[in-house]
Design an enzyme around this catalytic site. Structure first.
Site, mmCIF file in Angstrom:
data_model
loop_
_atom_site.group_PDB
_atom_site.id
_atom_site.type_symbol
_atom_site.label_atom_id
_atom_site.label_comp_id
_atom_site.label_asym_id
_atom_site.label_seq_id
_atom_site.Cartn_x
_atom_site.Cartn_y
_atom_site.Cartn_z
ATOM 1 N N GLY A 76 0.849 -1.188 0.000
ATOM 2 C CA GLY A 76 0.000 0.000 0.000
ATOM 3 C C GLY A 76 0.874 1.224 0.000
ATOM 4 O O GLY A 76 2.091 1.115 -0.145
ATOM 5 N N SER A 118 11.488 -3.242 -4.789
ATOM 6 C CA SER A 118 11.065 -1.851 -4.586
ATOM 7 C C SER A 118 12.223 -0.960 -4.164
ATOM 8 O O SER A 118 13.186 -1.426 -3.525
ATOM 9 C CB SER A 118 10.006 -1.833 -3.484
ATOM 10 O OG SER A 118 9.789 -0.524 -3.030
ATOM 11 N N ALA A 119 12.076 0.332 -4.448
ATOM 12 C CA ALA A 119 13.041 1.330 -3.964
ATOM 13 C C ALA A 119 13.059 1.366 -2.443
ATOM 14 O O ALA A 119 14.010 1.902 -1.850
ATOM 15 C CB ALA A 119 12.672 2.702 -4.513
ATOM 16 N N CYS A 120 12.022 0.787 -1.821
ATOM 17 C CA CYS A 120 11.969 0.769 -0.342
ATOM 18 C C CYS A 120 13.066 -0.090 0.274
ATOM 19 O O CYS A 120 13.207 -0.121 1.500
ATOM 20 C CB CYS A 120 10.604 0.277 0.139
ATOM 21 S SG CYS A 120 9.312 1.465 -0.180
ATOM 22 N N TYR A 149 8.276 -3.617 5.061
ATOM 23 C CA TYR A 149 7.991 -3.863 3.640
ATOM 24 C C TYR A 149 9.310 -3.924 2.853
ATOM 25 O O TYR A 149 9.519 -4.818 2.039
ATOM 26 C CB TYR A 149 7.085 -2.741 3.124
ATOM 27 C CG TYR A 149 6.882 -2.685 1.635
ATOM 28 C CD1 TYR A 149 5.997 -3.553 0.992
ATOM 29 C CD2 TYR A 149 7.554 -1.744 0.851
ATOM 30 C CE1 TYR A 149 5.802 -3.479 -0.381
ATOM 31 C CE2 TYR A 149 7.361 -1.668 -0.516
ATOM 32 C CZ TYR A 149 6.488 -2.536 -1.131
ATOM 33 O OH TYR A 149 6.290 -2.469 -2.485
ATOM 34 N N GLU A 191 -3.556 4.177 -1.466
ATOM 35 C CA GLU A 191 -3.130 4.895 -2.664
ATOM 36 C C GLU A 191 -1.785 5.600 -2.448
ATOM 37 O O GLU A 191 -1.431 5.937 -1.335
ATOM 38 C CB GLU A 191 -4.192 5.914 -3.105
ATOM 39 C CG GLU A 191 -4.433 7.076 -2.166
ATOM 40 C CD GLU A 191 -5.358 6.732 -0.998
ATOM 41 O OE1 GLU A 191 -5.593 5.530 -0.741
ATOM 42 O OE2 GLU A 191 -5.801 7.669 -0.320
ATOM 43 N N LYS A 192 -1.076 5.822 -3.557
ATOM 44 C CA LYS A 192 0.213 6.516 -3.501
ATOM 45 C C LYS A 192 0.015 8.009 -3.734
ATOM 46 O O LYS A 192 -1.056 8.448 -4.138
ATOM 47 C CB LYS A 192 1.140 5.981 -4.597
ATOM 48 C CG LYS A 192 1.267 4.494 -4.633
ATOM 49 C CD LYS A 192 2.184 4.031 -3.501
ATOM 50 C CE LYS A 192 2.276 2.535 -3.467
ATOM 51 N NZ LYS A 192 2.560 1.935 -4.753
ATOM 52 N N ALA A 193 1.114 8.753 -3.549
ATOM 53 C CA ALA A 193 1.036 10.220 -3.597
ATOM 54 C C ALA A 193 0.403 10.783 -4.885
ATOM 55 O O ALA A 193 -0.472 11.653 -4.788
ATOM 56 C CB ALA A 193 2.420 10.813 -3.366
ATOM 57 N N THR A 219 11.294 14.744 -1.137
ATOM 58 C CA THR A 219 11.359 14.561 -2.590
ATOM 59 C C THR A 219 11.122 13.097 -2.992
ATOM 60 O O THR A 219 11.448 12.171 -2.238
ATOM 61 C CB THR A 219 12.747 14.980 -3.138
ATOM 62 O OG1 THR A 219 13.755 14.309 -2.364
ATOM 63 C CG2 THR A 219 12.930 16.480 -3.070
HETATM 64 P P1 NAD Z 1 -1.259 -3.893 -6.126
HETATM 65 O O1 NAD Z 1 -1.525 -3.916 -4.658
HETATM 66 O O2 NAD Z 1 -2.193 -3.148 -6.991
HETATM 67 O O3 NAD Z 1 -1.121 -5.370 -6.684
HETATM 68 C C1 NAD Z 1 -0.708 -6.436 -5.882
HETATM 69 C C2 NAD Z 1 -1.738 -7.535 -6.050
HETATM 70 O O4 NAD Z 1 -1.320 -8.664 -5.302
HETATM 71 C C3 NAD Z 1 -3.139 -7.134 -5.547
HETATM 72 O O5 NAD Z 1 -4.093 -7.219 -6.580
HETATM 73 C C4 NAD Z 1 -3.424 -8.146 -4.460
HETATM 74 O O6 NAD Z 1 -4.766 -8.563 -4.382
HETATM 75 C C5 NAD Z 1 -2.508 -9.296 -4.870
HETATM 76 N N1 NAD Z 1 -2.254 -10.179 -3.738
HETATM 77 C C6 NAD Z 1 -1.871 -9.809 -2.486
HETATM 78 N N2 NAD Z 1 -1.812 -10.875 -1.706
HETATM 79 C C7 NAD Z 1 -2.179 -11.957 -2.469
HETATM 80 C C8 NAD Z 1 -2.327 -13.333 -2.201
HETATM 81 N N3 NAD Z 1 -2.089 -13.838 -0.983
HETATM 82 N N4 NAD Z 1 -2.712 -14.143 -3.214
HETATM 83 C C9 NAD Z 1 -2.979 -13.636 -4.452
HETATM 84 N N5 NAD Z 1 -2.848 -12.329 -4.764
HETATM 85 C C10 NAD Z 1 -2.454 -11.501 -3.774
HETATM 86 O O7 NAD Z 1 0.237 -3.342 -6.291
HETATM 87 P P2 NAD Z 1 1.004 -2.819 -7.584
HETATM 88 O O8 NAD Z 1 1.191 -1.361 -7.421
HETATM 89 O O9 NAD Z 1 0.415 -3.359 -8.822
HETATM 90 O O10 NAD Z 1 2.438 -3.488 -7.330
HETATM 91 C C11 NAD Z 1 2.829 -4.714 -7.896
HETATM 92 C C12 NAD Z 1 4.168 -5.137 -7.334
HETATM 93 O O11 NAD Z 1 5.155 -4.120 -7.542
HETATM 94 C C13 NAD Z 1 4.140 -5.411 -5.820
HETATM 95 O O12 NAD Z 1 4.956 -6.505 -5.544
HETATM 96 C C14 NAD Z 1 4.763 -4.160 -5.243
HETATM 97 O O13 NAD Z 1 5.370 -4.407 -3.990
HETATM 98 C C15 NAD Z 1 5.767 -3.784 -6.311
HETATM 99 N N6 NAD Z 1 6.069 -2.347 -6.281
HETATM 100 C C16 NAD Z 1 5.120 -1.454 -6.656
HETATM 101 C C17 NAD Z 1 5.425 -0.096 -6.616
HETATM 102 C C18 NAD Z 1 4.402 0.937 -7.006
HETATM 103 O O14 NAD Z 1 4.730 2.126 -6.943
HETATM 104 N N7 NAD Z 1 3.192 0.573 -7.436
HETATM 105 C C19 NAD Z 1 6.689 0.338 -6.191
HETATM 106 C C20 NAD Z 1 7.615 -0.612 -5.798
HETATM 107 C C21 NAD Z 1 7.304 -1.962 -5.868
#
Ligand code: NAD
Length: 322
Positions: A76, A118-120, A149, A191-193, A219
């Site tokens: 999240g 992730s960048a985290c 995370y 949601e993100k920023a 930033t």
């Molecule tokens: P999102 O939360 O929209 O998608 C993740 C999906 O995983 C969700 O639909 C959720 O229902 C599903 N999920 C969670 N637990 C589950 C389970 N036990 N079984 C089946 N499905 C499951 O996130 P996103 O923004 O699409 O991100 C996708 C990936 O990229 C993630 O691994 C996230 O950590 C990584 N990521 C995203 C960002 C970003 O800015 N969006 C940045 C860094 C890393």
């Protein structure tokens, strides 16, 4: 016909990835706990199920996939990750998914596996200066992520690399930096920023006030989802086997982000700064490694992606209100 499985296909990035793989002619299986809230899936087969369950995951890997994309995670925005209240869930759920998916991919000799880190994962101590954060890939160690995370992501990066080393698997790892765009979570606390800012600006009248966590001088950089998908596919099909950033190098303050969104909306806004979960002081992608390793890096200006996201969020807001 080439085949792919997208774990987390009901999510934001997973949904966009499925569309792109379909456009390329793949047969695609999507797996998630839920369908995508905002768009019909284009997957040939979409299975609702829990990737924490190893038996279910084994059933999903009923063939030798050409491409496995592991995007599922318990995640999240800052409001979910930094309060501490969700730490045990975040670590347990995401680590279990990664262990299950990677093992199932190994058993079925999947040809290529992609993992979204992730960048985290970057240490808090390299990101204390808003103007000069250091997120070059080698800055990851000595490790000190500022959230559980981030620690889970770092563990899982190492897990994928260990499987590649010990089992001869082809694993690719991207460190995504703040991906945004239409069909992403825009309300409810995860949601993100960029989406939050679009919602806040869309909801106020001209001259209205929006709330910003902290002083707004922290930033970040934000990458539009189309470029994220492009980078993901290029990395997946490259021969580069180390974790690499996929992010934008256009760093802005959160105040600047708010002003950009207001400008797109054609509104004047007043900003009220309130206490809230903040994360690190500064963060920006460093794209030197991705450029030199796969010969590509994102180039599109932030404003372009924000324009598309703002009009999408605005439509959601009015649809909800109607
Ligand atoms: P999102 O939360 O929209 O998608 C993740 C999906 O995983 C969700 O639909 C959720 O229902 C599903 N999920 C969670 N637990 C589950 C389970 N036990 N079984 C089946 N499905 C499951 O996130 P996103 O923004 O699409 O991100 C996708 C990936 O990229 C993630 O691994 C996230 O950590 C990584 N990521 C995203 C960002 C970003 O800015 N969006 C940045 C860094 C890393």
């Amino acid at each position: 016909m080439r085949t792919a499985i997208v774990c987390g296909a009901g999510g934001f990035i997973g949904g966009h990835l499925v569309k792109r793989l379909k456009a390329e002619g793949f047969w695609v299986r999507g797996v998630d706990l839920k369908f995508n809230e905002y768009a019909e899936t284009e997957a040939d087969d979409f299975v609702i199920g829990d990737l924490r369950d190893p038996m279910f995951v084994r059933e999903m890997f009923d063939r030798r996939f050409d491409e496995v994309y592991q995007l599922a995670a318990d995640m999240g925005g800052a409001g979910y990750i930094f309060t501490g209240a969700n730490d045990a869930d975040i670590m347990h759920n995401s680590a279990t998914i990664n262990l299950n998916v990677l093992e199932a991919a190994r058993r079925r000799a999947a040809r290529r596996v992609f993992y979204s880190s992730s960048a985290c994962i970057y240490p808090a101590y390299t990101q204390g200066d808003a103007d000069h954060p250091n997120c070059s890939e080698d800055a990851a160690y000595p490790a000190a992520p500022d959230s559980e995370y981030g620690w889970e992501k770092l563990f899982s990066e190492r897990l994928y690399m260990a499987y590649a080393r010990n089992h001869g698997m082809v694993c690719r790892i991207a460190r995504y930096h703040n991906i945004f765009g239409p069909e992403g979570t825009w309300n409810g606390g995860k949601e993100k920023a960029p989406a939050a800012m679009c919602r806040k600006v869309a909801a106020v009248p001209n001259g209205g006030e929006i709330e910003i966590w902290g002083d707004g001088e922290q930033t970040r950089s934000f990458l539009f989802v189309d470029e994220c998908i492009e980078g993901t596919l290029r990395l997946m099909r490259s021969d580069f086997c180390h974790p690499v950033n996929i992010g934008s190098e256009e760093m802005v303050t959160i105040n600047k982000l708010a002003e950009m969104v207001a400008d797109i909306a054609g509104k004047r806004i007043r900003k009220r700064h309130i206490p809230g979960p903040l994360g690190v002081r500064g963060r920006n992608s460093d794209n030197r490694l991705i450029r030199s390793s796969i010969g590509w890096a994102p180039e599109r200006p932030l404003r372009q992606g924000l324009e598309r996201t703002y009009s999408w969020v605005e439509r959601q807001l009015y649809r909800n209100a109607a």
